[in-house]
Design a protein around this motif. Sequence first.
Motif, short mmCIF file in Angstrom:
data_model
loop_
_atom_site.label_atom_id
_atom_site.label_comp_id
_atom_site.label_asym_id
_atom_site.label_seq_id
_atom_site.Cartn_x
_atom_site.Cartn_y
_atom_site.Cartn_z
N ASP A 50 0.82 -1.21 0.00
CA ASP A 50 0.00 0.00 0.00
C ASP A 50 0.86 1.26 0.00
O ASP A 50 2.03 1.22 0.37
CB ASP A 50 -0.92 0.03 1.23
N SER A 51 0.24 2.37 -0.40
CA SER A 51 0.89 3.68 -0.38
C SER A 51 0.01 4.65 0.39
O SER A 51 -1.20 4.49 0.46
CB SER A 51 1.06 4.24 -1.79
N THR A 52 0.65 5.68 0.91
CA THR A 52 -0.08 6.77 1.55
C THR A 52 0.66 8.07 1.23
O THR A 52 1.83 8.06 0.90
CB THR A 52 -0.21 6.55 3.07
N THR A 53 -0.08 9.17 1.34
CA THR A 53 0.51 10.47 1.07
C THR A 53 0.48 11.31 2.33
O THR A 53 -0.54 11.40 3.00
CB THR A 53 -0.26 11.20 -0.05
N ALA A 73 10.11 0.51 3.72
CA ALA A 73 9.26 1.57 3.16
C ALA A 73 10.11 2.52 2.34
O ALA A 73 11.22 2.87 2.74
CB ALA A 73 8.55 2.33 4.28
N ALA A 75 10.09 6.34 0.16
CA ALA A 75 9.41 7.64 0.19
C ALA A 75 9.99 8.51 -0.91
O ALA A 75 11.18 8.44 -1.21
CB ALA A 75 9.60 8.30 1.54
N ASP A 78 6.47 14.09 -4.30
CA ASP A 78 5.64 14.09 -5.50
C ASP A 78 5.94 15.38 -6.28
O ASP A 78 5.53 16.46 -5.87
CB ASP A 78 4.16 14.00 -5.12
N ILE A 86 5.03 10.79 -0.92
CA ILE A 86 4.41 9.48 -1.13
C ILE A 86 5.27 8.42 -0.44
O ILE A 86 6.46 8.30 -0.71
CB ILE A 86 4.29 9.16 -2.63
N LYS A 88 5.52 4.27 0.46
CA LYS A 88 5.03 2.96 0.05
C LYS A 88 5.59 1.88 0.96
O LYS A 88 6.79 1.85 1.23
CB LYS A 88 5.42 2.68 -1.40
#
Length: 193
Positions: A50-53, A73, A75, A78, A86, A88
């Motif tokens: 999964d990814s998050t911002t 993870a 990073a 963007d 971002i 991941k």
Amino acid sequence: METKKMFKLMLAAVCCLGSFAMMSCDNDDDDATASGLNLSATKVEMTVGDSTTVTVSNGTSPFTVASSDQTIATAEADTANAGKIIIKGLKIGSATVNIVDNNKLSGKVSVTVKAKSLTLDKTSLSLSVGAKDTVIVAGGTAPYTATSEDTGIATATVSDSIVVVEAIKAGTTSVALKDKDGEATGSVKVTVE
């Protein structure tokens, strides 16, 4: 009298040294990173893949972004959306993402990457001694493994995406399920009466 004079002299010397020390420490570290970025989150939890911002609400582009453990993870800033970072999740574990802006303001995000949950048609079973029941598994990557916490109470075997649980004796246990990569997990509570 002589002692009183000596005490005043020592007190004056300490005050002079203290004020000199404070004045000499005025911003010596021009290259040091200052703190102060406002982040939408300082802790994030995600599952593998999964990814998050995370949004930086102050600071000046470009942002330098680095993960303390890129195997857990990654990073990146963007470039299409200034102030967006971002992150991941790659594998189970913890890492810290360090963010520094063009003016050396910084911030940190603690990242925890957890296993994906397998989809199970049942998460608990109630069985009589000698009885069997099945649990259908979906998600993750086959083949799956099933491990009973207490094989004296219940056993579990897997065939494709079907887990067969057999009750051995009265008690409560759980069956842990895992996909091939160990990145997706699930659990079934088993009660034998």
